[in-house]
Design a protein around this motif. Structure first.
Motif, PDB file in Angstrom:
ATOM      1  N   TYR A   1       0.837  -1.200   0.000  1.00  0.00           N
ATOM      2  CA  TYR A   1       0.000   0.000   0.000  1.00  0.00           C
ATOM      3  C   TYR A   1       0.869   1.245   0.000  1.00  0.00           C
ATOM      4  O   TYR A   1       1.797   1.388   0.798  1.00  0.00           O
TER       5      TYR A   1
ATOM      6  N   ASP B   1      -3.371   6.199  -3.790  1.00  0.00           N
ATOM      7  CA  ASP B   1      -4.714   6.028  -3.250  1.00  0.00           C
ATOM      8  C   ASP B   1      -5.318   7.349  -2.787  1.00  0.00           C
ATOM      9  O   ASP B   1      -6.443   7.383  -2.316  1.00  0.00           O
TER      10      ASP B   1
ATOM     11  N   THR C   1      -4.747   9.465  -0.183  1.00  0.00           N
ATOM     12  CA  THR C   1      -5.002   9.811   1.205  1.00  0.00           C
ATOM     13  C   THR C   1      -3.690   9.969   1.954  1.00  0.00           C
ATOM     14  O   THR C   1      -2.712   9.296   1.664  1.00  0.00           O
TER      15      THR C   1
ATOM     16  N   THR D   1      -2.720  -0.054   7.667  1.00  0.00           N
ATOM     17  CA  THR D   1      -2.064  -0.345   6.387  1.00  0.00           C
ATOM     18  C   THR D   1      -0.587  -0.681   6.552  1.00  0.00           C
ATOM     19  O   THR D   1       0.088  -0.977   5.570  1.00  0.00           O
TER      20      THR D   1
ATOM     21  N   GLY E   1      -9.741   6.913   1.059  1.00  0.00           N
ATOM     22  CA  GLY E   1      -9.166   6.086  -0.001  1.00  0.00           C
ATOM     23  C   GLY E   1     -10.200   5.139  -0.574  1.00  0.00           C
ATOM     24  O   GLY E   1     -11.410   5.264  -0.331  1.00  0.00           O
TER      25      GLY E   1
ATOM     26  N   ASN F   1     -14.852   2.386   6.140  1.00  0.00           N
ATOM     27  CA  ASN F   1     -14.486   1.059   6.629  1.00  0.00           C
ATOM     28  C   ASN F   1     -15.717   0.177   6.766  1.00  0.00           C
ATOM     29  O   ASN F   1     -16.766   0.622   7.241  1.00  0.00           O
TER      30      ASN F   1
ATOM     31  N   ARG G   1      -7.551  -0.459   5.213  1.00  0.00           N
ATOM     32  CA  ARG G   1      -7.365   0.984   5.168  1.00  0.00           C
ATOM     33  C   ARG G   1      -7.241   1.512   6.594  1.00  0.00           C
ATOM     34  O   ARG G   1      -7.401   0.785   7.560  1.00  0.00           O
ATOM     35  N   ASP G   2      -6.978   2.806   6.747  1.00  0.00           N
ATOM     36  CA  ASP G   2      -6.643   3.367   8.055  1.00  0.00           C
ATOM     37  C   ASP G   2      -7.799   4.077   8.743  1.00  0.00           C
ATOM     38  O   ASP G   2      -7.773   4.246   9.964  1.00  0.00           O
TER      39      ASP G   2
END
Length: 722
Positions: free
Chosen positions: A483, A488, A490, A497, A659, A664, A694-695
């Motif tokens: 990643y 992406d 972001t 990630t 992203g 989420n 993702r974060d």
């Protein structure tokens, strides 16, 4: 002339009796709904008005030269079907950036739902309304109303479709506005969002078909009129590959393997062969035959003074027969109280029956038995058994006698009498397999790691535990997870990630090492405080409080934590610098060096007949990447004890900041161990599906959840956190 009319009328009546118009178990025991190409009950390209039996879970694959559909469907309620689908497009790559996605095929993620409006009756067909691809990028999005009616071995379907399902516009729509009749087919942000505004817009068409159960039981035949013209398909608009439609009729066959699966073959569009298979089970009827320790026969001894009973032997029997582990027994001549954890039976009534029988056979003169259940040394419930009433149950003195006739669920009280036996141990050791997976990502379609976690704990006091666990990674392909922030779009702090650095680069790692203190205030307030290395990626301190009244379908909790991200290159170190360089991507990124995180959570179990066995959790607070928002988690418990759930976290991050995926989300299934084993067990295995790592919207993974620990406070509940 009159004679001919009479003969025709007689023939009509005979046919009406020979071909019943209403579906029922006796007439159509061999006729069960099957999955469509996209997943979900249907013909091939088109849905039907049918739904599967409640609890049916299926996974399947459908492939042709154009698409590869990987789909999973679950009949959550008698009236609600949900489908998750991943579609790969072999002719297109995930992106044009080789360093970002390599040769990974373009992958679309979609969610379908179908709601049955009413069941089939003598005059009315079974009718449903549905939405396809409501949570994806809109490759196959469409809506429909479909109705299905049984006539003998035939099941007829007719419906109206919008969007992808109805792009031929044979009912309504102006194709001069475009292949989608002016329907807005763009998607918001980075995909994954639901766009209500375009529902039931654009082209509209009539579709239909028939499914025929042949005299040979395993074989079914299907014919459908497909109302899509395939001119707006993703392949057509994004590449030079055409999808000609030489015929609007599709023909297929299904060969079923009893109740556990089928294979499918169809000839579609007059030029394309499609193949697929489906595996299925039913979470309501899923069961296993146990080799269990039998309940002792009722054989009461002459009354014996409490001091003369071998309570140590009784404690051993309560463990091996009734499942009350590490028990303490307090007893005098009036009351016997057993305090222990229930680690064997998910059905508490079975544990109560066995425990009461063991105590009744001791010869005690006590008039009351108390079975106090605890988790992590904290008492949760007390089942009080009236001995006189139980003796009538044990003797079967009336029809339908059961142990619940003699039991009452109350808040735990301090045990009376002397401590007669104590089999508790301060040490505990455990081992468990672990599977983490992410599906549909850019780097590879399926990313996973599998390993083993070994844990140990020691109770310093009845309320304070010191424990930890070590994770050993056996195999993974997270080395492919590269990643990179810029592609992406972001610039969030990297939390989840960074998973590759923690798993692939460090195959053996201390995943948890913490000191935990528990306590309880009054009858309904539970608390815990903890500090240390709380999970694989974060260390810190925190606490949780839960208000959960006995037998209540409501509960409220709050957790507050201050955490910093652990350094993957150091076993016990944490990041002290926010900015770091990634040699794999050659770019800089930011990490979390310290932040408060926590949530206020409401737990609710509806008690509605049409929405039964659900747990709804809503959490509001701040996440690990310092974004703020709400997480909604809805799970369904089936008769077998299997729990299926889904969650979504919507925060103050824009889709561009988050992203790909926009927010989420994920799905999980919690499966009781004793479905697969020959002995009863209260343990569970949780399998989760995360569309993308993702974060944003990421919560701290805490060792203990007070709500899960106190499940016994709501009778019949087995709900557990994912």
């Amino acid at each position: 002339m009159h004679r001919r009319i009479f003969q025709l009328s007689s023939l009509t009546l005979t046919l009406m009796h020979a071909l019943p118009a209403v579906a029922n178990d006796q007439d159509f025991t061999l006729f069960r709904p099957t999955q469509s190409d996209f997943g979900g009950v249907g013909l091939m390209q088109t849905p039907t008005g049918r739904v599967a039996p409640e609890g049916e879970f299926s996974i399947g694959v459908t492939m042709n030269d154009d698409y590869r559909h990987y789909h999973s469907s679950l009949q959550l309620m008698p009236w609600l079907e949900a489908t998750i689908r991943y579609t790969q497009v072999p002719d297109l790559l995930y992106s044009g950036d080789d360093s970002f996605s390599g040769d990974t095929y373009y992958t679309d993620k979609g969610i379908d739902v179908k709601l049955r409006l009413w069941e089939e009756s003598y005059w009315l067909p079974e009718t449903s309304i549905g939405m396809r691809d409501i949570g994806g990028t809109g490759l196959f999005d469409g809506e429909y109303i479909a109705a299905s009616k049984h006539v003998g071995p035939f099941d007829f379907t007719a419906g109206i479709g919008w969007g992808y399902i109805g792009n031929s516009a044979n009912l309504k729509g102006d194709t001069s506005l475009g292949y989608d009749c002016g329907r807005d087919t763009s998607y918001k942000g980075k995909g994954g969002s639901v766009d209500f505004a375009r529902w039931f817009t654009g082209c509209a068409s009539v579709f239909g078909g028939v499914e025929y159960q042949t005299p040979w039981q395993p074989l079914r035949l299907k014919v459908e009129y497909d109302a899509n013209n395939y001119k707006s398909d993703f392949i057509v608009t994004r590449s030079d590959k055409p999808m000609p439609q030489d015929s609007s009729f599709n023909y297929g066959m299904v060969y079923t393997f009893g109740d556990w699966g089928d294979i499918r073959a169809s000839y579609e569009r007059g030029n394309t062969w499609t193949l697929g298979f489906t595996l299925k089970t039913n979470f309501n009827s899923l069961s296993q035959s146990w080799v269990d320790t039998p309940t002792p026969a009722y054989a009461p001894k002459p009354q014996t003074d409490a001091a003369d009973i071998d309570w140590q032997r009784v404690a051993q029997d309560l463990d091996t027969v009734a499942g009350y582990r590490e028990a303490k027994i307090y007893a005098d001549n009036k009351t016997v109280t057993v305090v222990g954890s229930q680690g064997k039976y998910r059905d508490r009534e079975l544990a109560h029956e066995k425990g009461a029988m063991i105590l009744a056979n001791t010869g005690t003169s006590a008039s009351t038995f108390n079975l106090v259940e605890q988790q992590a040394n904290q008492t949760t419930t007390q089942t009080t058994i009236d001995v006189a009433a139980y003796r009538k149950v044990a003797n079967q003195e009336y029809v339908g006698a059961k142990v619940s006739d003699a039991t009452t669920l109350v808040n735990p009280n301090s045990p009376r009498g002397m401590l007669q036996a104590d089999t508790s141990e301060p040490w505990s050791v455990s081992f468990s397999p672990n599977l983490q997976q992410s599906i549909g990502g850019s780097e590879d379609f399926y990313l996973f790691n599998i390993g083993v976690t070994g844990g140990a704990s020691y109770w310093l006091t009845d309320n304070i535990e010191f424990g930890g666990s070590v994770y050993v990674n056996l195999y993974d392909n997270y080395d492919k997870f590269k990643y990179d922030v810029p592609p992406d779009g972001t610039d969030l702090k990297r939390v989840r990630t960074l998973v590759r650095q923690y798993i692939s680069d460090n195959p053996v790692r201390v995943s948890n090492l913490q000191l935990t203190a528990f306590d309880k205030f009054g009858d309904s307030v539970y608390v815990q405080g903890y500090g240390g290395y709380l999970e694989t990626m974060f260390a810190g301190v925190g606490g949780e409080v839960l208000y959960r009244p006995l037998k209540s379908n409501w509960a409220f909790g709050m957790d507050v934590n201050y955490v910093a991200q652990r350094d993957p290159n150091s076993e016990f170190g944490i990041f002290t610098e926010e900015r770091h360089y990634d040699p794999t991507t050659g770019r800089y990124y930011n990490v979390q060096t310290g932040t408060p995180t926590g949530h206020f959570t409401t737990y609710y179990r509806p008690e509605w007949s049409w929405f039964d066995d659900l747990l709804i959790k809503a959490s509001v607070g701040q996440y690990l990447a310092e974004d703020k928002g709400v997480t909604l988690d809805v799970s369904k418990q089936f008769d077998s004890g299997v729990i299926a759930g889904a969650y979504m976290a919507k925060t103050n991050l824009s889709a561009e900041q988050f992203g790909e995926g926009s927010f989420n989300k994920g799905f999980y299934i919690s499966i009781p161990f004793d479905i697969f084993t020959v002995k009863p067990s209260a343990s569970r295995a949780v399998i989760g599906w995360t569309p993308l790592s993702r974060d944003g919207g990421q919560m701290l993974g805490r060792k203990y959840s007070l709500y899960s620990m106190t499940n016994a406070r709501y009778p019949g509940s087995e709900f557990t956190n994912k």
